[in-house]
Write an enzyme that holds these catalytic residues in place. Structure first.
Site, PDB file in Angstrom:
ATOM      1  N   ASP A 145      -9.693  -5.337  -4.290  1.00  0.00           N
ATOM      2  CA  ASP A 145      -9.076  -4.325  -3.430  1.00  0.00           C
ATOM      3  C   ASP A 145      -9.961  -3.090  -3.429  1.00  0.00           C
ATOM      4  O   ASP A 145     -10.064  -2.388  -4.443  1.00  0.00           O
ATOM      5  CB  ASP A 145      -7.672  -3.988  -3.944  1.00  0.00           C
ATOM      6  CG  ASP A 145      -6.871  -3.143  -2.979  1.00  0.00           C
ATOM      7  OD1 ASP A 145      -7.465  -2.258  -2.335  1.00  0.00           O
ATOM      8  OD2 ASP A 145      -5.652  -3.352  -2.874  1.00  0.00           O
ATOM      9  N   HIS A 166      -7.519  -5.770  -0.050  1.00  0.00           N
ATOM     10  CA  HIS A 166      -6.332  -4.939   0.098  1.00  0.00           C
ATOM     11  C   HIS A 166      -5.350  -5.554   1.102  1.00  0.00           C
ATOM     12  O   HIS A 166      -4.143  -5.566   0.866  1.00  0.00           O
ATOM     13  CB  HIS A 166      -6.754  -3.541   0.557  1.00  0.00           C
ATOM     14  CG  HIS A 166      -5.632  -2.555   0.596  1.00  0.00           C
ATOM     15  ND1 HIS A 166      -4.910  -2.194  -0.527  1.00  0.00           N
ATOM     16  CD2 HIS A 166      -5.078  -1.849   1.629  1.00  0.00           C
ATOM     17  CE1 HIS A 166      -3.983  -1.307  -0.201  1.00  0.00           C
ATOM     18  NE2 HIS A 166      -4.064  -1.079   1.098  1.00  0.00           N
ATOM     19  N   SER A 177       0.820  -1.199   0.000  1.00  0.00           N
ATOM     20  CA  SER A 177       0.000   0.000   0.000  1.00  0.00           C
ATOM     21  C   SER A 177       0.866   1.266   0.000  1.00  0.00           C
ATOM     22  O   SER A 177       1.671   1.468  -0.907  1.00  0.00           O
ATOM     23  CB  SER A 177      -0.956  -0.034   1.197  1.00  0.00           C
ATOM     24  OG  SER A 177      -1.969   0.928   1.063  1.00  0.00           O
TER      25      SER A 177
END
Length: 324
Positions: free
Chosen positions: A275, A304, A145
């Protein structure tokens, strides 16, 4: 001279002697203090086990496990978490004979809660300070991320001759926000909403994010894990609200396109097609087209936070890439 006068004289002499000694001690410590401040400003002064001081004096916490002569793997955590988010991966790769390192980004976890430097340039420079302190060579960098953006910038701007491979998991590059050159991005209003929710009730916001879209626990048929939710919340609340607030701009508005073009090492790009935080079409699929040596793998139905919910699959795929 009477006894009272003699006593007063002795007191005056002692007081004068102590004052001179204190002044001498202070004078002796000033050069050392100045030298330490200079070293801290240069990013060369560790401030205790598990810490390094970055170039602007920020204390960065890190964990370093495994044989010092083993190939190092450095992990870059997501927003607003800490190096603890990688515990599963660190234990897995430690068991495979690797040296594993994870740091807490400035303002996150156990690192300094500073006012300045909550941007990708400082994040990458902090990583460089840890890498230099530990003298990591031939390293593999793995970022999730926001940490994927941080790892991308570090490898592109600081990692020359130190990095062998890069892994991006649910990563934010090339750029998240919608712009003229990135029409598929998310509107700025979405990120303004994150900022508003954080400022209004950070604790509730973090709980809702972890129990909902981050891990896909809001999907029909997906069983939520209280342990995972609580651990996410714990990590988030251990950091600084100001760092997390400013970090939203860092992960959403930073353009990594040039960084991706600069990277020469083989890069594994992993992403879930479900995601809900970093949509795959405007992230992994675009990054893989820009990178010189990219391998793209998209997982059907993965969220995610798939490195946690599907760690058995993700760990093995990363291991295969590293060995390959």
């Amino acid at each position: 001279m009477n006894n009272s006068s003699m006593t007063a004289t002795r007191r005056n002499v002692m007081a004068g002697t102590l004052s001179l000694a204190a002044a001498a001690a202070a004078s002796a410590t000033r050069p050392a203090e100045a030298a330490n401040k200079k070293k801290a400003a240069q990013g060369t002064l560790p401030t205790g086990p598990g810490y390094v001081t970055s170039s602007d004096g920020t204390r960065i916490f890190f964990k370093d496990w495994g044989p010092k002569d083993a190939q190092p793997i450095m992990f870059h955590h997501g927003w607003p978490l800490s190096g603890d988010d990688w515990d599963n991966q660190m234990l897995f790769f430690l068991g495979k004979g690797y040296r594993v390192i994870a740091h807490d980004r400035r303002g996150h976890g156990r690192s300094s809660q500073v006012s300045e430097g909550h941007d990708m340039d400082h994040y990458a420079a902090d990583v460089a300070a840890v890498v230099k302190h530990l003298d990591l060579q031939n390293a593999i960098h793995i970022g999730h991320s926001t940490g994927g953006g941080e790892a991308t910038r570090y490898v592109a701007r600081h990692g020359k001759n130190r990095v062998s491979k890069l892994v991006l998991i649910g990563a934010v590059p090339p750029i998240m926000v919608k712009t003229a050159s990135n029409p598929g991005g998310m509107p700025i209003g979405a990120f303004d909403g994150l900022r508003a929710a954080l400022a209004a009730n950070r604790s509730q916001f973090y709980y809702d994010l972890a129990s909902g879209p981050f891990y896909g626990f809001n999907r029909t048929g997906v069983k939520a894990s209280d342990a995972i939710i609580n651990n996410w919340w714990r990590q988030g609340m251990s950091g600084a609200a100001n760092a997390h607030y400013l970090g939203i701009k860092a992960f959403s508005e930073t353009d990594f396109t040039d960084d991706l073009r600069m990277i020469e090492v083989p890069t594994l790009v992993l992403h879930g097609d479900d995601d809900q935080i970093v949509p795959v079409a405007d992230s992994a699929e675009l990054s893989a087209k820009i990178l010189k040596k990219a391998t793209l793998k998209i997982y059907k139905g993965f969220p995610h936070g798939m490195a946690t919910t599907h760690s058995d699959v993700i760990n093995e795929d990363i291991l295969s890439f590293i060995k390959g």
